[in-house]
Write a protein that holds these residues in place. Structure first.
Motif, short mmCIF file in Angstrom:
data_model
loop_
_atom_site.label_atom_id
_atom_site.label_comp_id
_atom_site.label_asym_id
_atom_site.label_seq_id
_atom_site.Cartn_x
_atom_site.Cartn_y
_atom_site.Cartn_z
N ARG A 1 3.08 6.34 -2.92
CA ARG A 1 2.59 5.28 -2.77
C ARG A 1 2.93 3.94 -3.61
N LEU A 2 2.94 2.79 -3.14
CA LEU A 2 3.42 1.38 -3.63
C LEU A 2 2.67 1.39 -4.97
N GLY A 3 1.39 1.76 -4.97
CA GLY A 3 0.60 1.38 -6.16
C GLY A 3 0.47 2.42 -7.16
N ASP A 4 1.27 3.41 -7.08
CA ASP A 4 1.02 4.56 -7.98
C ASP A 4 2.04 4.56 -8.89
N SER A 5 2.29 4.99 -10.07
CA SER A 5 3.42 5.31 -10.94
C SER A 5 3.66 6.72 -11.16
N THR A 6 2.81 7.77 -10.46
CA THR A 6 3.27 9.02 -10.81
C THR A 6 3.90 9.65 -9.67
N LEU A 7 4.53 10.74 -9.63
CA LEU A 7 5.18 11.44 -8.49
C LEU A 7 4.32 11.97 -7.71
N PRO A 8 4.58 12.01 -6.24
CA PRO A 8 3.62 12.80 -5.43
C PRO A 8 3.77 14.22 -5.45
N ARG A 9 2.59 14.93 -5.02
CA ARG A 9 2.68 16.15 -5.21
C ARG A 9 3.39 16.94 -4.20
N VAL B 1 21.15 6.42 -11.31
CA VAL B 1 21.23 5.15 -10.45
C VAL B 1 20.86 5.57 -8.99
N PHE B 2 19.50 5.09 -8.73
CA PHE B 2 18.97 5.70 -7.31
C PHE B 2 18.79 4.68 -6.38
N VAL B 3 19.62 4.69 -5.08
CA VAL B 3 19.63 3.74 -3.97
C VAL B 3 18.74 4.43 -3.18
N SER B 4 18.05 3.57 -2.44
CA SER B 4 17.03 4.01 -1.29
C SER B 4 16.67 2.79 -0.70
N HIS B 5 16.43 3.00 0.68
CA HIS B 5 15.85 2.22 1.70
C HIS B 5 14.23 2.27 1.32
N ASP B 6 13.59 3.37 0.98
CA ASP B 6 12.36 3.58 0.84
C ASP B 6 11.70 3.10 -0.69
N LEU B 7 11.26 2.01 -0.44
CA LEU B 7 10.76 1.41 -1.91
C LEU B 7 9.66 2.20 -2.56
N THR B 8 9.01 2.81 -1.79
CA THR B 8 7.78 3.77 -2.38
C THR B 8 8.37 4.96 -3.19
N VAL B 9 9.39 5.37 -2.72
CA VAL B 9 10.29 6.60 -3.29
C VAL B 9 10.80 5.93 -4.71
N VAL B 10 11.42 4.67 -4.53
CA VAL B 10 12.12 4.05 -5.82
C VAL B 10 10.97 3.87 -6.71
N ARG B 11 9.56 3.54 -6.27
CA ARG B 11 8.69 3.21 -7.23
C ARG B 11 8.26 4.47 -7.75
N ALA B 12 8.23 5.50 -7.25
CA ALA B 12 7.92 6.82 -7.80
C ALA B 12 8.73 7.28 -9.06
N LEU B 13 10.05 7.09 -8.89
CA LEU B 13 10.97 7.71 -9.77
C LEU B 13 11.60 6.79 -10.74
N LEU C 1 10.35 -7.68 1.32
CA LEU C 1 10.84 -6.16 1.11
C LEU C 1 9.56 -5.67 1.07
N LEU C 2 8.39 -5.86 0.11
CA LEU C 2 7.37 -5.03 -0.18
C LEU C 2 6.32 -5.20 0.91
N GLY C 3 6.26 -6.57 1.35
CA GLY C 3 5.50 -6.83 2.58
C GLY C 3 5.66 -5.74 3.93
N ALA C 4 6.90 -5.58 4.11
CA ALA C 4 7.45 -4.49 5.09
C ALA C 4 7.27 -3.12 5.03
N VAL C 5 7.03 -2.71 3.69
CA VAL C 5 6.56 -1.30 3.38
C VAL C 5 5.51 -0.55 4.40
N LEU C 6 5.93 0.21 4.80
CA LEU C 6 4.75 0.94 5.68
C LEU C 6 4.10 2.16 5.01
N GLU C 7 2.71 2.40 4.95
CA GLU C 7 2.21 3.17 4.17
C GLU C 7 1.26 4.09 5.13
#
Length: 678
Positions: A263-271, A554-566, A599-605
């Motif tokens: 999730r965009l608002g979390d600084s922890t990795l998903p389970r 160096v981590f490239v991704s379209h998924d901004l939630t994945v980038v936020r997590a890692l 970019l962040l406004g287009a993220v789907l959760e």
């Protein structure tokens, strides 16, 4: 969304004949109904039977599959009982298909206009003289710019988003009553994906079409679907309204899927979900999800559950639906392993510029200016144990930068240096073995990077022989250790890539990269094709390896939630230029550049009540502007000619957070707050 079902699948069983000669089931008595004007999402892990079910709706089965029992009724007719001629009228006419990879679905040697004309000829009763006008109308409906020019182009001359829109236009050619969509936005950047989903939703409403949407992305399902059907190991385990299922799922598996999503608002990795789904050869005794379920009892192990009512209009295949609602909520997993601010430098890029298009002889002879560089002015550092995320739309230069670091593309100017100050030769072929060993790359699609003719042991042996000279038992033992590190085990050594799932292949690719003992690993969209549970496991694996070895990513991704997590830090790129860069927490919590905000406004959760904030135009720019701000042509807050003529200055927001924009920082943040409030 009332009246009789347009698509009615009843007790459908599909299987294949195994090596022993026994029929192994893939789908188990699956029911599915969709009415006109309704959108149904089908979700589940890879191998759950989503695509098999969707294609069966068209009366199509992949090679080797057979229908064992059940019916597929479309518009009153059993599709499996239709003749080939009758079925051809349904497929592409009454029932349209939008595939996952539109680039592969389009014929590369035919112009777009000819391909649309072919769809019109096959599925429409129109005179040929009207084809040109109808093709233009279809491309206009899918909001493609300059449709007349698009008709003259070949598929490779279009972006991924444009190709997907052409595929949608072709599916709409026969004016279908229903659309089947098989992961149609996988691999697209967040803004393109959001605009295409809005387009599909608007078209479905305008035409009163039914949609069956197959996806592992629950954010996508939340955006476009009225109902959700969750598949696990080939059977339906949960179905219900989208809002209800995503807010209060009445099955433990659905809860596990939601917990696997960053999730965009979390600084922890998903389970990550523990364990694996049962294979087709596994005997069906009890609940299929029981081995992975935290609330499983002896009854779950021995008695197959039926579909029973759950919370809020849901139907669930669970013995204890009332207890599911009391399961511990939350989705946060392990904390991110962060690098220290005083960690030693491991890589530096200084004013890097990369050009794909070079001026020809005539242009040089006549003194024409060179085209703007594809990537320009990239200056950044990477420290030991740090993960730097590169984000931006397709064409922003993310993968180009990775390829240059790896020595696959020579920069036009600038310098790439290791942490000790040693300049790296531009191309990999000119680098010493010890320099090659220190930088490894993991590609997006392991099918393209793993040799299908080699076993996993042979794949891992190559870097072990090349860089460490290992042989015989020592080589095999080290390969087995690497597989244990990526949680596969030594019994995978003799398997070939074709015998592995998508997640297992990507783990082998990770193991091969780490076989070289690298200081830096370049990750290019390595989770884009993985389902959410496998993605969570891969992210957890990378985080563990980072903590264990001090490897930098160096981590490239379209998924901004994945980038936020890692990621520890994030660099936001547009048209090959850095717009904003800084600590991930700062960039995500307080985005300051208008493009970052877009970019962040287009993220789907996975939230059906999420408010859309599509701030950027739905446009494709083929090249950066010759002067000024790279984002000038799409910026919603552009300030006169200064944005067109002068490069934006770098503004320091503290703690290494830098924004490149002409608008003063305080004003930028005020505009960003207004956008969030609206």
């Amino acid at each position: 969304m009332s009246g009789p079902p347009l698509l009615d699948i009843r007790k459908l069983c599909i299987g294949f004949r195994g090596r022993s000669g026994r029929i192994l089931p893939v789908l188990h008595e699956v029911d599915l109904t969709v009415c006109r004007g309704e959108s149904l999402g089908i979700v589940g892990e890879s191998g759950s039977g989503k695509s098999t079910l969707a294609l069966a709706a068209m009366g199509y089965l992949r090679h080797g599959l057979v229908r064992l029992s059940g019916e597929v009724i479309y518009n009153g007719s059993d599709t499996f009982a239709l003749s080939a001629q009758e079925l051809s009228k349904v497929r592409g006419g009454q029932l349209g298909l939008i595939p996952q990879n539109s680039g592969q679905a389009l014929t590369p040697t035919l112009r777009i206009g000819k391909q649309i004309n072919e769809a019109l000829r096959l599925h429409c009763d129109l005179p040929e003289s009207t084809y040109a006008a109808r093709a233009l109308d279809l491309l206009t409906q899918v909001r493609l710019p300059d449709p007349q020019a698009i008709l003259r182009r070949y598929p490779h001359e279009l972006s991924g988003g444009q190709q997907q829109r052409v595929a949608i236009a072709m599916a709409l050619a026969g004016e279908p009553d229903a659309l089947l969509l098989d992961e149609p936005t996988t691999g697209l950047d967040v803004t393109t994906q959001a605009h295409i989903l809005d387009l599909l939703r608007d078209l479905a409403r305008a035409r009163n079409m039914a949609m069956v949407y197959v996806s592992h992305d629950l954010g996508v399902i939340a955006r476009v679907c009225d109902r959700v059907q969750v598949l696990y190991a080939g059977e339906t385990v949960l179905t219900g309204p989208t809002r209800s299922v995503l807010s209060h799922p009445a099955h433990p598996y659905a809860r596990g899927l939601l917990a696997s999503i960053p999730r965009l608002g979390d600084s922890t990795l998903p389970r990550a979900l523990e364990g694996r789904p049962p294979g087709p050869e596994t005997a069906r005794v009890g609940c299929a999800f029981a081995p992975r379920c935290a609330m499983a009892t002896e009854t779950c192990q021995t008695t197959r559950p039926l579909m029973v009512p759950g919370a809020a209009d849901q139907m669930t295949r669970c013995h204890y639906p009332d207890q599911v609602a009391r399961m511990r909520a939350g989705h946060a997993g392990a904390a991110l392993t962060c690098c220290s601010a005083d960690s030693p430098l491991t890589l530096s890029l200084d004013s890097l510029a990369i050009c794909y298009e070079r001026p020809g002889f005539f242009a040089r002879l006549t003194g024409q200016p060179a085209p703007p560089a594809t990537v320009d002015g990239i200056t950044l550092d990477l420290r030991r144990g740090e993960t730097l995320g590169l984000v931006g739309e397709s064409g922003s230069g993310k993968s180009t930068i990775l390829k240059s670091i790896a020595g696959l593309l020579a920069p036009a100017k600038g310098r790439i240096s290791l942490g000790d100050g040693t300049a790296l030769p531009s191309l990999a072929e000119d680098r010493r073995p010890d320099q090659l060993r220190r930088i490894q790359m993991i590609f997006q699609n392991p099918d393209d990077s793993l040799n299908p003719r080699q076993t996993v042991g042979e794949i891992l042996a190559q870097p072990l022989r090349l860089y460490f000279g290992l042989k015989d038992h020592a080589l095999r033992d080290r390969a087995a250790e690497l597989l244990e590190t990526v949680r596969l085990g030594a019994h995978y050594l003799d398997r070939r890539p074709g015998q592995l799932s998508g997640g297992e292949k990507q783990r082998v690719a990770v193991a091969r990269a780490f076989a070289a003992g690298p200081d830096i690993v370049l990750c290019d969209e390595i989770t884009s094709a993985l389902d959410v549970s496998v993605q969570a496991a891969v992210l957890e694996l990378l985080n563990d390896l980072k903590g264990l070895h001090g490897t930098a990513f160096v981590f490239v991704s379209h998924d901004l939630t994945v980038v936020r997590a890692l990621s520890d830090r994030v660099a936001v790129l547009y048209q090959g230029r850095i717009c904003e860069m800084g600590p991930a927490a700062a960039v995500y919590a307080q985005p300051s550049h208008p493009y970052t905000e877009a970019l962040l406004g287009a993220v789907l959760e996975p939230d059906p009540d999420q408010v859309s904030r599509l701030l950027a135009e739905d446009a494709v720019e083929l090249s950066p502007p010759a002067r000024g701000c790279p984002f000038q042509r799409r910026c919603p807050v552009k300030r006169g000619t200064v944005c067109e003529t002068d490069a934006p200055p770098a503004q320091e927001a503290g703690d290494g957070h830098v924004i490149h924009c002409h608008i003063p920082l305080d004003e930028l943040r005020g505009l960003g707050q207004q956008a969030q409030n609206s």
